[in-house]
Design a protein around this motif. Sequence first.
Motif: not given
Length: 258
Positions: A56-59, A117-119, A212-216
């Motif tokens: 299960l992943t979330v972008q 940056l996306t992941g 860094p702040v990761l935002e869904p």
Amino acid sequence: MARRLFRIGGWAALVAAVLAAATAVTAGVFGVLALTGKAAYPVDYSAGPLHFRDALTVQVVTASPVCQEFDIRRLLPNEYPGNGDFCYKLVQDGGEQIIHDGVVSQEESIRPTEAMLTGEVRLATTGGWNSWVAAQVVKNVVIGAVITTWLLLLWRLLAASAAGDAFSSRTVRLLRALGWLTIAAALLAPALDHFTGAHQVGGLHFASYGEPVLEPVGTEGYPGGVGLAQVALGVLVLLVAEIFRHGAEIEDERRLTV
């Protein structure tokens, strides 16, 4: 030679359809096991030469400015001179750089200013019911079913061409089905992303602290995000179906004439 290529392509499409169907069924089975507490994600299962892995992943996305001036002797982001915020150390390769007392600066006509940056973040579960996990399982099974159906239609189309039945009403029906399914898949993809998202089904929330702040990554909503290129491809297939329909009519007239 052409019929042989059609036959080989047909068998390849059939094998791919079987694999896609098996993957969808396996994903559904392990999804049910995870939701009933008998398994957990990520799934990593091997049986002889077969191997199945599912997660299960979330972008997510993060964005920060790029420093136009920074001290190369210091490593901590908050120690950059004249900049108390987090930023990336990146300069244009080959551009004119000015280095004075360890401070790098760059003033060029083209220079980096911001990086996005996306992941993806991989998630683990302990098993048991979760509405978001259930939605993802349904989404994966639906996508697998659509791919399997598309490949089966392609197999039948290539098999008909290999049998010398390219210009026929059967081929026209198969091409039309492929075209409409391609368009439907383009409309279905953003709908699945939207209606299986955490904001719709709940059960999944994130909070990011520090740098860094990761935002869904949120969905564009429905009907936004429809792949126009895929819709255009479906329309093109429908146009080809009309060409084959005309060819089938000419072929029928030729047979009646003979």
